[in-house]
Design an enzyme around this catalytic site. Sequence first.
Site, short mmCIF file in Angstrom:
data_model
loop_
_atom_site.label_atom_id
_atom_site.label_comp_id
_atom_site.label_asym_id
_atom_site.label_seq_id
_atom_site.Cartn_x
_atom_site.Cartn_y
_atom_site.Cartn_z
N ASN A 199 -3.19 -9.60 7.28
CA ASN A 199 -3.67 -9.00 6.04
C ASN A 199 -4.69 -9.89 5.33
O ASN A 199 -4.67 -11.11 5.51
CB ASN A 199 -2.48 -8.76 5.10
CG ASN A 199 -1.68 -7.53 5.49
OD1 ASN A 199 -2.24 -6.51 5.82
ND2 ASN A 199 -0.36 -7.65 5.45
N CYS B 7 -1.70 -1.56 11.21
CA CYS B 7 -0.76 -1.63 10.09
C CYS B 7 0.45 -0.79 10.45
O CYS B 7 0.35 0.17 11.22
CB CYS B 7 -1.41 -1.11 8.81
SG CYS B 7 -0.35 -1.19 7.34
N HIS C 57 -3.74 0.00 3.31
CA HIS C 57 -2.94 -0.13 2.09
C HIS C 57 -3.48 0.73 0.95
O HIS C 57 -3.24 0.44 -0.22
CB HIS C 57 -2.81 -1.60 1.67
CG HIS C 57 -1.96 -2.40 2.60
ND1 HIS C 57 -1.64 -3.72 2.37
CD2 HIS C 57 -1.36 -2.08 3.78
CE1 HIS C 57 -0.87 -4.17 3.36
NE2 HIS C 57 -0.70 -3.18 4.23
N TYR D 175 1.88 1.52 -1.40
CA TYR D 175 0.92 0.65 -2.07
C TYR D 175 0.20 1.36 -3.21
O TYR D 175 -0.37 0.71 -4.10
CB TYR D 175 -0.11 0.11 -1.07
CG TYR D 175 0.46 -0.96 -0.18
CD1 TYR D 175 0.50 -2.29 -0.58
CD2 TYR D 175 0.97 -0.64 1.07
CE1 TYR D 175 1.03 -3.28 0.23
CE2 TYR D 175 1.51 -1.62 1.90
CZ TYR D 175 1.54 -2.94 1.47
OH TYR D 175 2.08 -3.91 2.28
#
Length: 421
Positions: free
Chosen positions: A144, A164, A194, A244
């Site tokens: 990340n 992811c 995200h 997120y």
Amino acid sequence: MKLTVVGGGSTYTPELVDGFARLRDTLPIEELVLMDPAQDRLELVGGLARRIFTRQDHTGRITTTDNLDEAVDGADAVLLQLRVGGQAARQQDETWPLECGCVGQETTGAGGLAKALRTVPVVLDIADRVRRTNPHAWIIDFTNPVGIVTRALLRAGHKAVGLCNVAIGLQRKFAALLSVAPCEIHLDHVGLNHLTWETAVRLGGPEGEDVLPQLLGEHGDRIAADLRLPRPLLDTLGVVPSYYLRYYYAHDEVVRELRTKPSRAAEVAAMERELLALYADPALDEKPELLAGRGGAFYSEAAVDLAAALLGGGGTPYQVVNTYNRGTLPFLPDDAVIEVQAAVGAKGATPLPVHPVDPLYAGLMADVTAYEHLALEAALNGGRDRVFRALLSHPLIGQYAYAETLTDRLIAHNREHLAWA
């Protein structure tokens, strides 16, 4: 087949190794190399990894090393899962933004920018060394912030795809709610890493029946509770945002919560100490239950699927990955890195066509894409002004007074990792 994991001393690694062992018919690894500069952790993790392979009758060889060039030499694929600065840096990322009234999180907002600034130069150096040793190797990035890191790799001309576990986690969750096999669920997953929304949940494939209205009607309360968002919001949106999105849709509420409890970094650091103690037990030959709380659920399945497809040996035909936009979302630049369903094969990832995106989501995607562009410029070229511009552009910050203070704190807390500071 040789696969190298950079960051192999991570407490995540037994989850990955367990997937390699269980799914060996999909990805037949002959040699798995775990590379990490932290030799003490690496030996504990490597020992457990070998015992997992033995327990599951996997004939592949597992080696450990702190020498990067040795690790990547001859590798068919290199998986990146590193954390520059370790949990101590994460603790800072989750703390000093809160002092300014902004979300403190390791991939989003000011903390996410700090992580990008630390990480991008290191990842590019690793990728350059991979290319010198084996220019045909694929780089799979799980480090990340995946979107920014993958964009840096692609911009530098590397054979890279970002990964992811958010999408595969939702796929498994929806499959369980609908009492079908996960392979029957195809997500219309759209956005940036995200920052994604499930705009349809299809049975059987890209052209299958959309059962998202049924999911929200029958299981909306449970889905909303998992996301920690109000059920009426999901009903209004008609889609399922990733968790997120709570940082955006409930920013002030999240800040209040984060100020009243220990940081996630502190929780993970404590969990890692427990995990490493478990890994030291020579009788342990499977991933412990505690590892499920570490995060990264279904990471191994996603990694195996992606590596198998890229290396031409199998994998599912459509996978959610991070790759260049190239016109898929017409309101974003071609070189933006998006997270969508893609056809994945030996030549890489090609995004599937995406249905028109509601302006409610498209606007936020465009804002965060602009931030990611500025963040990458700051990571590549340094300078206080570039850091300030990136922070000012971020939708979770956006005020010059916040951006000024956050810039100074970011640089102060990360000076040892910033060559230009």
